[in-house]
Design a protein around this motif. Structure first.
Motif: not given
Lengths: 129, 178
Positions: A42-57, A77-89
């Motif tokens: 969870l700590q890793w993901l909270r850091e990751y979502i600040k600058s995620p890859s264009t596509t996260t699978t 899953i709810k942490t990762l849901a914050k990634i979704e945007s126009e530029t990030n999938m």
């Protein structure tokens, strides 16, 4: 940030979190202390979502998990849901064994609560440790 | 001591009486899993029974208490898993503080009073926003048990002394999928 890899045991899943956007949780999650187990992820993901890859699978391929683990998994899953945007999938693959209607249903519950569409994939080769 | 019973005339799969901790819980889960692999051909039923045993053991590990003033310093529990042609049953006992009886009774009665759709809604609410710590998920396990079992959760409290009570709990899982 470094990639995070945690090896599976007979009661905790393998976790592979790669900065490239390939994320996996595979195996069995029946630890009595699920919070402690999933905290690094969870700590890793909270850091990751600040600058995620264009596509996260994300591949979630679980044989069993207890109620303590279900809360942690939903948090992930709810942490990762914050990634979704126009530029990030975000792509979430929920893999389950064909006979396991309970696991399919749980995936549908997680998708509903996180408001993220899941891909439901039948695979009879989920091998517990 | 874990007793694995393989005699064809008996309906008891496993009987355990003793202290509980994380390691024993895992050992019991594995023993049950192995027994069910031989006993149950329906993969979903087998998995459902194993899942519910895992939840029962999680509850025991988190919430069983020692009762030193009744000569029971450790977290002493019992677990019996039985089956017949129609269903599996899981029966557990453990000691709890008497001050927790009212809370547990309320929790279990609430779950037992719900219809299947109410139970689903309650489950989703608890999953979404219920509190959780390393000591449990505030009843999510009981809700999950009721949903997967399809039967009321049977329980009884018996007083050991003013401070401690024995909590007996039973879960039924039908052999025919619902």
């Amino acid at each position: 940030m470094e990639n995070l890899y945690i090896k599976a045991t007979s009661f905790t899943p393998a976790i592979g979190l790669d900065k490239s956007g390939e994320l996996q949780i595979i195996g069995r999650s029946t630890s009595e202390n699920a919070l402690d187990f999933y905290r690094p992820a969870l700590q890793w993901l909270r850091e990751y979502i600040k600058s995620p890859s264009t596509t996260t699978t994300v591949t979630l391929k679980l044989d069993y998990f207890n109620s303590s683990s279900s809360k942690c998994l939903l948090d992930i899953i709810k942490t990762l849901a914050k990634i979704e945007s126009e530029t990030n999938m975000l792509v979430i693959n929920w893999v389950y064994q064909r006979y396991d209607l309970d696991m399919r249903e749980t995936g549908e519950d997680f998708a509903s609560l996180s408001r993220v569409p899941f891909n439901f994939i039948e695979n009879d080769e989920i091998a517990p440790n | 001591m874990i007793e694995v019973i393989n005699r064809p005339e008996t309906t008891t799969i496993i009987r355990y009486e003793g202290e509980i901790n994380a390691e024993l819980s895992r050992g019991l889960t594995l023993a049950v899993h192995n027994q069910l692999t031989n006993l149950e051909n329906d993969l979903l039923i087998r998995k459902r029974v194993t899942h519910l045993i895992t939840e029962c053991l999680l509850n025991l590990t988190h919430h069983a208490e020692g009762a030193p003033d009744v000569g029971q310093p450790g977290k002493y529990v019992s677990l019996v898993i039985e089956h017949n042609n129609d269903h599996y049953s899981i029966h557990t006992t453990n000691t709890v503080s008497t001050k927790k009886v009212k809370f547990l009774t309320g929790l279990l009665d609430k779950v037992n009073s719900m219809s299947s759709s109410e139970l689903y809604e309650h489950y989703m609410n608890q999953l979404q926003s219920g509190q959780y710590t390393n000591k449990g998920t505030a009843g999510l396990g009981f809700i999950d048990m009721a949903r997967k079992s399809g039967h009321a959760l049977t329980y009884e409290f018996s007083s050991l002394n003013v401070n401690y009570s024995r909590f007996s709990f039973q879960l039924i899982i039908d052999k025919v999928k619902k």
